[in-house]
Design a protein around this motif. Structure first.
Motif, PDB file in Angstrom:
ATOM      1  N   LEU A  82      -4.116   7.231   7.611  1.00  0.00           N
ATOM      2  CA  LEU A  82      -3.770   6.140   6.695  1.00  0.00           C
ATOM      3  C   LEU A  82      -2.867   5.119   7.379  1.00  0.00           C
ATOM      4  CD1 LEU A  82      -3.073   8.094   3.370  1.00  0.00           C
ATOM      5  CD2 LEU A  82      -4.918   6.449   3.775  1.00  0.00           C
ATOM      6  N   ARG A  83      -1.865   5.604   8.106  1.00  0.00           N
ATOM      7  CA  ARG A  83      -0.957   4.705   8.825  1.00  0.00           C
ATOM      8  C   ARG A  83      -1.705   3.937   9.914  1.00  0.00           C
ATOM      9  NH1 ARG A  83       4.834   5.831   8.929  1.00  0.00           N
ATOM     10  NH2 ARG A  83       5.286   7.161   7.162  1.00  0.00           N
ATOM     11  N   TYR A  84      -2.454   4.682  10.712  1.00  0.00           N
ATOM     12  CA  TYR A  84      -3.185   4.062  11.813  1.00  0.00           C
ATOM     13  C   TYR A  84      -4.116   2.969  11.288  1.00  0.00           C
ATOM     14  CZ  TYR A  84      -6.107   3.467  15.911  1.00  0.00           C
ATOM     15  OH  TYR A  84      -6.785   2.920  16.966  1.00  0.00           O
ATOM     16  N   ASN A  85      -4.851   3.278  10.232  1.00  0.00           N
ATOM     17  CA  ASN A  85      -5.789   2.304   9.673  1.00  0.00           C
ATOM     18  C   ASN A  85      -5.066   1.065   9.147  1.00  0.00           C
ATOM     19  OD1 ASN A  85      -7.940   3.967  10.310  1.00  0.00           O
ATOM     20  ND2 ASN A  85      -8.026   4.901   8.279  1.00  0.00           N
ATOM     21  N   LEU A  86      -3.908   1.249   8.539  1.00  0.00           N
ATOM     22  CA  LEU A  86      -3.149   0.086   8.063  1.00  0.00           C
ATOM     23  C   LEU A  86      -2.674  -0.764   9.236  1.00  0.00           C
ATOM     24  CD1 LEU A  86      -1.985  -1.548   5.725  1.00  0.00           C
ATOM     25  CD2 LEU A  86       0.026  -0.053   5.784  1.00  0.00           C
ATOM     26  N   TYR A  87      -2.156  -0.116  10.281  1.00  0.00           N
ATOM     27  CA  TYR A  87      -1.745  -0.876  11.469  1.00  0.00           C
ATOM     28  C   TYR A  87      -2.946  -1.617  12.073  1.00  0.00           C
ATOM     29  CZ  TYR A  87       2.905   1.341  11.648  1.00  0.00           C
ATOM     30  OH  TYR A  87       4.184   1.760  11.375  1.00  0.00           O
ATOM     31  N   GLU A  88      -4.086  -0.957  12.153  1.00  0.00           N
ATOM     32  CA  GLU A  88      -5.293  -1.599  12.693  1.00  0.00           C
ATOM     33  C   GLU A  88      -5.694  -2.808  11.845  1.00  0.00           C
ATOM     34  OE1 GLU A  88      -7.536  -1.219  15.413  1.00  0.00           O
ATOM     35  OE2 GLU A  88      -5.752  -0.212  16.176  1.00  0.00           O
ATOM     36  N   GLU A  89      -5.619  -2.653  10.537  1.00  0.00           N
ATOM     37  CA  GLU A  89      -5.993  -3.733   9.615  1.00  0.00           C
ATOM     38  C   GLU A  89      -5.081  -4.949   9.782  1.00  0.00           C
ATOM     39  OE1 GLU A  89      -5.466  -4.317   4.825  1.00  0.00           O
ATOM     40  OE2 GLU A  89      -6.203  -2.370   5.515  1.00  0.00           O
ATOM     41  N   LEU A  90      -3.797  -4.699  10.064  1.00  0.00           N
ATOM     42  CA  LEU A  90      -2.822  -5.786  10.131  1.00  0.00           C
ATOM     43  C   LEU A  90      -2.468  -6.203  11.552  1.00  0.00           C
ATOM     44  CD1 LEU A  90      -0.498  -4.494   7.265  1.00  0.00           C
ATOM     45  CD2 LEU A  90      -2.286  -6.251   7.146  1.00  0.00           C
ATOM     46  N   LYS A  91      -3.125  -5.615  12.533  1.00  0.00           N
ATOM     47  CA  LYS A  91      -2.838  -5.911  13.936  1.00  0.00           C
ATOM     48  C   LYS A  91      -3.216  -7.355  14.258  1.00  0.00           C
ATOM     49  CE  LYS A  91      -5.492  -3.989  16.986  1.00  0.00           C
ATOM     50  NZ  LYS A  91      -6.122  -3.009  17.878  1.00  0.00           N
ATOM     51  N   PRO A  92      -2.318  -8.087  14.917  1.00  0.00           N
ATOM     52  CA  PRO A  92      -2.645  -9.461  15.301  1.00  0.00           C
ATOM     53  C   PRO A  92      -3.728  -9.478  16.392  1.00  0.00           C
ATOM     54  CG  PRO A  92      -0.528  -8.817  16.247  1.00  0.00           C
ATOM     55  CD  PRO A  92      -0.977  -7.690  15.350  1.00  0.00           C
ATOM     56  N   LYS A 102       0.834  -1.205   0.000  1.00  0.00           N
ATOM     57  CA  LYS A 102       0.000   0.000   0.000  1.00  0.00           C
ATOM     58  C   LYS A 102       0.867   1.252   0.000  1.00  0.00           C
ATOM     59  CE  LYS A 102      -4.181  -1.723   2.062  1.00  0.00           C
ATOM     60  NZ  LYS A 102      -5.234  -1.526   3.043  1.00  0.00           N
ATOM     61  N   PHE A 103       0.547   2.170  -0.910  1.00  0.00           N
ATOM     62  CA  PHE A 103       1.193   3.479  -0.966  1.00  0.00           C
ATOM     63  C   PHE A 103       0.285   4.439  -0.210  1.00  0.00           C
ATOM     64  CE2 PHE A 103       2.365   7.205  -3.981  1.00  0.00           C
ATOM     65  CZ  PHE A 103       3.199   7.748  -3.015  1.00  0.00           C
ATOM     66  N   LEU A 104       0.760   4.945   0.903  1.00  0.00           N
ATOM     67  CA  LEU A 104      -0.035   5.795   1.784  1.00  0.00           C
ATOM     68  C   LEU A 104       0.118   7.254   1.379  1.00  0.00           C
ATOM     69  CD1 LEU A 104       0.941   4.030   5.128  1.00  0.00           C
ATOM     70  CD2 LEU A 104      -1.001   3.537   3.622  1.00  0.00           C
ATOM     71  N   TYR A 105      -0.633   7.634   0.367  1.00  0.00           N
ATOM     72  CA  TYR A 105      -0.535   8.993  -0.156  1.00  0.00           C
ATOM     73  C   TYR A 105      -1.799   9.338  -0.918  1.00  0.00           C
ATOM     74  CZ  TYR A 105       1.081  12.931  -2.992  1.00  0.00           C
ATOM     75  OH  TYR A 105       1.220  14.156  -3.593  1.00  0.00           O
TER      76      TYR A 105
END
Length: 180
Positions: A143-153, A128-131
């Motif tokens: 964008l960063r937070y949502n990606l971390y949330e999506e991939l959080k174990p 994912k390109f966060l821009y």
């Protein structure tokens, strides 16, 4: 930046992660920039030795004396290490970096180069390109937070590690207190 080139810097990172309670098998969120390639390598060595998995977001941009060669950006360095089997940690997301995580402090020509480099890396590695054009710092943080949330174990992240001065990771507040 020179201090991060000392081979013992990786040991310091291991010690800091252990002090935070990170142990083998854990997953951590990590944000790194091209500004400190030596620290990035030390971080990779540390987490590899600890058997810790990172959910990694890398910025292609860098500050002075970092990964500033346009023909060998931090993303190129990272890809090289993966291709040579030195690391197996892949980026989950990439960004331009710089002020507001939009390269706001770079020239228009540099921003175009960084966007092109990030798009190429994104396409090649299915990352994912966060821009978003016309974005702002809050959007980049989201964008960063949502990606971390999506991939959080399921059991969450054991830690968040930031290497560099990326404003989407550390903010713009002059009163920000560093810490563990």
């Amino acid at each position: 930046k020179v201090s991060t080139l000392n081979p013992q810097f990786a040991s310091l990172i291991v010690e800091m992660l252990m002090d935070m309670g990170v142990k083998g098998g854990d997953t951590i969120a990590a944000s790194i920039t091209g500004s400190y390639p030596g620290a990035n390598l030390a971080f990779f060595a540390a987490i590899k030795s600890m058997d810790v998995y990172p959910v990694l977001i890398s910025s292609v941009g860098s500050s002075s004396f970092g990964a500033t060669d346009i023909d060998f950006t931090w993303l190129d360095m990272h890809d090289y290490l993966v291709e040579k089997g030195q690391i197996s940690f892949l980026n989950s997301g990439i960004s331009i970096g710089g002020v507001n995580d939009l390269g706001s402090d770079f020239s228009d020509e540099t921003i175009k180069f960084l966007i092109n480099a990030a798009n190429n890396h994104s396409d090649k590695n299915k990352v994912k390109f966060l821009y978003h054009t016309g974005s702002n710092l809050q959007n980049q943080v989201d964008l960063r937070y949502n990606l971390y949330e999506e991939l959080k174990p399921a059991n969450g992240f054991s830690a968040f590690v930031n290497i560099g001065g990326g404003s989407a990771s550390i903010g713009l507040e002059s009163t920000l207190k560093p810490g563990i």
